[in-house]
Design an enzyme around this catalytic site. Structure first.
Site, PDB file in Angstrom:
ATOM      1  N   ASN A   7      -3.483   9.105 -50.778  1.00  0.00           N
ATOM      2  CA  ASN A   7      -3.514  10.474 -51.294  1.00  0.00           C
ATOM      3  C   ASN A   7      -3.623  11.438 -50.102  1.00  0.00           C
ATOM      4  OD1 ASN A   7      -4.731  12.981 -52.075  1.00  0.00           O
ATOM      5  ND2 ASN A   7      -5.139  12.108 -54.078  1.00  0.00           N
ATOM      6  N   ASP A   9      -3.758  14.824 -50.190  1.00  0.00           N
ATOM      7  CA  ASP A   9      -4.236  16.174 -50.555  1.00  0.00           C
ATOM      8  C   ASP A   9      -5.009  16.856 -49.429  1.00  0.00           C
ATOM      9  OD1 ASP A   9      -3.292  15.704 -53.085  1.00  0.00           O
ATOM     10  OD2 ASP A   9      -5.261  15.415 -53.993  1.00  0.00           O
ATOM     11  N   HIS A  10      -5.877  16.095 -48.766  1.00  0.00           N
ATOM     12  CA  HIS A  10      -6.807  16.760 -47.852  1.00  0.00           C
ATOM     13  C   HIS A  10      -6.197  17.068 -46.484  1.00  0.00           C
ATOM     14  CE1 HIS A  10      -9.635  16.985 -50.935  1.00  0.00           C
ATOM     15  NE2 HIS A  10      -9.578  15.683 -51.155  1.00  0.00           N
ATOM     16  N   ARG A  18      -6.115  27.750 -43.184  1.00  0.00           N
ATOM     17  CA  ARG A  18      -5.503  28.829 -42.392  1.00  0.00           C
ATOM     18  C   ARG A  18      -4.255  29.423 -43.057  1.00  0.00           C
ATOM     19  NH1 ARG A  18      -6.985  29.141 -36.837  1.00  0.00           N
ATOM     20  NH2 ARG A  18      -9.233  28.961 -36.934  1.00  0.00           N
ATOM     21  N   HIS A  43      -2.138  15.620 -55.659  1.00  0.00           N
ATOM     22  CA  HIS A  43      -2.681  16.254 -56.866  1.00  0.00           C
ATOM     23  C   HIS A  43      -2.312  17.726 -56.842  1.00  0.00           C
ATOM     24  CE1 HIS A  43      -6.569  16.918 -59.494  1.00  0.00           C
ATOM     25  NE2 HIS A  43      -5.492  17.461 -60.032  1.00  0.00           N
ATOM     26  N   ARG A  45      -3.079  20.915 -58.264  1.00  0.00           N
ATOM     27  CA  ARG A  45      -4.122  21.524 -59.092  1.00  0.00           C
ATOM     28  C   ARG A  45      -3.671  22.888 -59.596  1.00  0.00           C
ATOM     29  NH1 ARG A  45      -9.510  20.371 -59.322  1.00  0.00           N
ATOM     30  NH2 ARG A  45     -10.077  18.349 -58.464  1.00  0.00           N
ATOM     31  N   ARG A  49      -5.266  24.649 -54.657  1.00  0.00           N
ATOM     32  CA  ARG A  49      -6.203  24.775 -53.528  1.00  0.00           C
ATOM     33  C   ARG A  49      -5.772  23.948 -52.318  1.00  0.00           C
ATOM     34  NH1 ARG A  49     -11.472  21.703 -55.955  1.00  0.00           N
ATOM     35  NH2 ARG A  49     -11.072  23.161 -57.655  1.00  0.00           N
ATOM     36  N   HIS A  50      -4.962  22.895 -52.537  1.00  0.00           N
ATOM     37  CA  HIS A  50      -4.461  22.133 -51.381  1.00  0.00           C
ATOM     38  C   HIS A  50      -2.947  21.920 -51.484  1.00  0.00           C
ATOM     39  CE1 HIS A  50      -5.497  19.035 -54.257  1.00  0.00           C
ATOM     40  NE2 HIS A  50      -6.764  18.939 -53.900  1.00  0.00           N
ATOM     41  N   GLU A  70      -0.624  13.442 -59.395  1.00  0.00           N
ATOM     42  CA  GLU A  70      -1.826  13.623 -60.223  1.00  0.00           C
ATOM     43  C   GLU A  70      -1.794  15.023 -60.779  1.00  0.00           C
ATOM     44  OE1 GLU A  70      -5.622  13.171 -58.337  1.00  0.00           O
ATOM     45  OE2 GLU A  70      -4.924  11.417 -57.279  1.00  0.00           O
ATOM     46  N   THR A 100     -14.236  18.042 -56.662  1.00  0.00           N
ATOM     47  CA  THR A 100     -13.234  16.987 -56.803  1.00  0.00           C
ATOM     48  C   THR A 100     -13.242  16.521 -58.253  1.00  0.00           C
ATOM     49  OG1 THR A 100     -12.494  14.849 -55.950  1.00  0.00           O
ATOM     50  CG2 THR A 100     -14.865  15.184 -56.080  1.00  0.00           C
ATOM     51  N   THR A 101     -12.332  15.604 -58.614  1.00  0.00           N
ATOM     52  CA  THR A 101     -12.227  15.173 -60.010  1.00  0.00           C
ATOM     53  C   THR A 101     -13.532  14.503 -60.460  1.00  0.00           C
ATOM     54  OG1 THR A 101      -9.922  14.755 -59.518  1.00  0.00           O
ATOM     55  CG2 THR A 101     -10.730  13.958 -61.621  1.00  0.00           C
ATOM     56  N   GLU A 151      -5.968   3.895 -64.319  1.00  0.00           N
ATOM     57  CA  GLU A 151      -6.702   3.874 -63.053  1.00  0.00           C
ATOM     58  C   GLU A 151      -8.179   4.043 -63.375  1.00  0.00           C
ATOM     59  OE1 GLU A 151      -5.394   6.641 -60.032  1.00  0.00           O
ATOM     60  OE2 GLU A 151      -7.260   6.402 -58.914  1.00  0.00           O
ATOM     61  N   HIS A 190     -11.021   6.628 -56.136  1.00  0.00           N
ATOM     62  CA  HIS A 190     -11.917   7.782 -55.994  1.00  0.00           C
ATOM     63  C   HIS A 190     -13.183   7.401 -55.221  1.00  0.00           C
ATOM     64  CE1 HIS A 190     -13.801  11.634 -56.551  1.00  0.00           C
ATOM     65  NE2 HIS A 190     -12.642  12.074 -56.993  1.00  0.00           N
ATOM     66  N   GLY A 191     -13.368   8.093 -54.106  1.00  0.00           N
ATOM     67  CA  GLY A 191     -14.590   7.917 -53.308  1.00  0.00           C
ATOM     68  C   GLY A 191     -14.633   6.630 -52.505  1.00  0.00           C
ATOM     69  N   GLY A 212      -7.851   8.686 -50.645  1.00  0.00           N
ATOM     70  CA  GLY A 212      -7.423   9.870 -49.905  1.00  0.00           C
ATOM     71  C   GLY A 212      -8.439  10.378 -48.907  1.00  0.00           C
ATOM     72  N   HIS A 213      -9.530  10.946 -49.400  1.00  0.00           N
ATOM     73  CA  HIS A 213     -10.445  11.695 -48.544  1.00  0.00           C
ATOM     74  C   HIS A 213     -10.940  10.886 -47.353  1.00  0.00           C
ATOM     75  CE1 HIS A 213     -14.163  13.665 -47.241  1.00  0.00           C
ATOM     76  NE2 HIS A 213     -13.515  14.768 -47.543  1.00  0.00           N
TER      77      HIS A 213
HETATM   78  N1  PXP Z   1      -7.429   8.721 -57.847  1.00  0.00           N
HETATM   79  C1  PXP Z   1      -7.503   9.870 -58.550  1.00  0.00           C
HETATM   80  C2  PXP Z   1      -7.025   9.861 -59.952  1.00  0.00           C
HETATM   81  C3  PXP Z   1      -7.995  11.055 -57.970  1.00  0.00           C
HETATM   82  O1  PXP Z   1      -8.072  12.184 -58.704  1.00  0.00           O
HETATM   83  C4  PXP Z   1      -8.346  11.031 -56.604  1.00  0.00           C
HETATM   84  C5  PXP Z   1      -8.784  12.298 -55.946  1.00  0.00           C
HETATM   85  O2  PXP Z   1      -7.731  13.227 -55.906  1.00  0.00           O
HETATM   86  C6  PXP Z   1      -8.236   9.820 -55.909  1.00  0.00           C
HETATM   87  C7  PXP Z   1      -7.807   8.673 -56.557  1.00  0.00           C
HETATM   88  C8  PXP Z   1      -8.593   9.713 -54.461  1.00  0.00           C
HETATM   89  O3  PXP Z   1      -9.950   9.962 -54.282  1.00  0.00           O
HETATM   90  P1  PXP Z   1     -10.534  10.125 -52.814  1.00  0.00           P
HETATM   91  O4  PXP Z   1      -9.894  11.325 -52.209  1.00  0.00           O
HETATM   92  O5  PXP Z   1     -12.003  10.279 -53.035  1.00  0.00           O
HETATM   93  O6  PXP Z   1     -10.180   8.869 -52.075  1.00  0.00           O
END
Ligand code: PXP
Length: 255
Positions: A7, A9-10, A18, A43, A45, A49-50, A70, A100-101, A151, A190-191, A212-213
């Site tokens: 992912n 996004d970040h 910026r 994602h 949104r 935001r990203h 997403e 976050t979600t 998921e 996630h996480g 992702g993060h």
């Molecule tokens: N899966 C889903 C459905 C999510 O919404 C996210 C966060 O956008 C992730 C996975 C990835 O989570 P993380 O950025 O914490 O790794």
């Protein structure tokens, strides 16, 4: 072994700090694929935001593996997905104020709406995934909607410590087994980070991990020293150029 979908996004979060054009999440997607990622996830949104709409279009033109989008199952997002046609749409809940979600989608409580949205995306040729907490009633509801894959939300596990963390892992394991018994395909995410991913990646039924993060956070750290060294090199190069050229001549050549 589960496959990894990255992912990005970040990467866009840093760019949007910026509102310029770097770092580019599409460039990050290319690097992730070269490093072995099986898919790219972003994602879109409601508040942009990203990731912004043009990122999704460019990602769809660039990604060679598979693009997972997403999004909340809102009328706006459903039409955007129909226009861009990513390979897979992942329905997630979305609250404007959340960082976050938070929590999975309540598929069981919104069965008809989620089923209609799922069928609409499938009719346009996209695969559909639902992001749900590891609860049997949600998993069964995903099956009732006919989603292609589910998921499991690993956020509660990732945030827990000690015995609670073990309990959360057991919930994920039991939920994955339940889904597999139903004949459903199971992903997780996630996480997750370099350490807490290990027990989850060892759950036999999990096919893909969406992370992702922590990858972006780790990239900042492992790439930071090199970035500073390269900036010092650039300054040194400018110093050598300045012996022969004016700042204006340097500008005309490089910018
Ligand atoms: N899966 C889903 C459905 C999510 O919404 C996210 C966060 O956008 C992730 C996975 C990835 O989570 P993380 O950025 O914490 O790794």
């Amino acid at each position: 072994m589960p496959k990894l979908c990255v992912n990005i996004d970040h990467v866009a979060t840093v760019r949007q700090a910026r509102r310029i054009d770097e770092p580019d999440p599409v460039a990050a997607a290319v690097l992730a694929e070269l490093a072995g990622a099986a898919g790219i996830t972003c994602h879109l949104r409601e508040d942009r935001r990203h990731i912004v709409d043009s990122d999704v279009i460019r990602l769809m033109q660039t990604v060679k593996t598979r693009l997972n989008l997403e999004m909340a199952a809102t009328p706006e997002m459903l039409s955007i997905a129909e226009g861009i046609k990513p390979h897979m749409v992942m329905f997630v809940p979305e609250k404007r104020q959340e960082v976050t979600t938070e929590g999975g989608l309540d598929v069981a409580g919104n069965l008809q709406r989620v089923r209609e949205a799922t069928q609409r995306m499938q009719a346009s040729g996209m695969l559909v995934s639902h992001f749900v907490d590891p609860e049997m009633r949600q998993i069964d509801a995903v099956g009732e909607c006919g989603a292609d894959v589910l998921e499991m939300h690993t956020g509660a596990y990732a945030n827990a410590r000690g015995a609670v963390c073990r309990d959360e892992l057991m919930k994920l394991t039991a939920a994955a087994a339940h889904a597999a018994e139903n004949g459903q395909k199971v992903n997780a995410g996630h996480g997750l980070n370099l350490r807490n991913v290990l027990p989850v990646a060892a759950i036999p039924m999990v096919r893909e991990l969406h992370i992702g993060h922590s990858i972006v956070a780790h990239a900042v750290m492992v790439g930071f020293e090199r970035a500073v060294r390269e900036m010092i090199e650039a300054i040194r190069y400018a110093d050598s150029l300045s012996k022969r050229y004016s700042p204006g001549q340097i500008l005309a050549y490089f910018i």
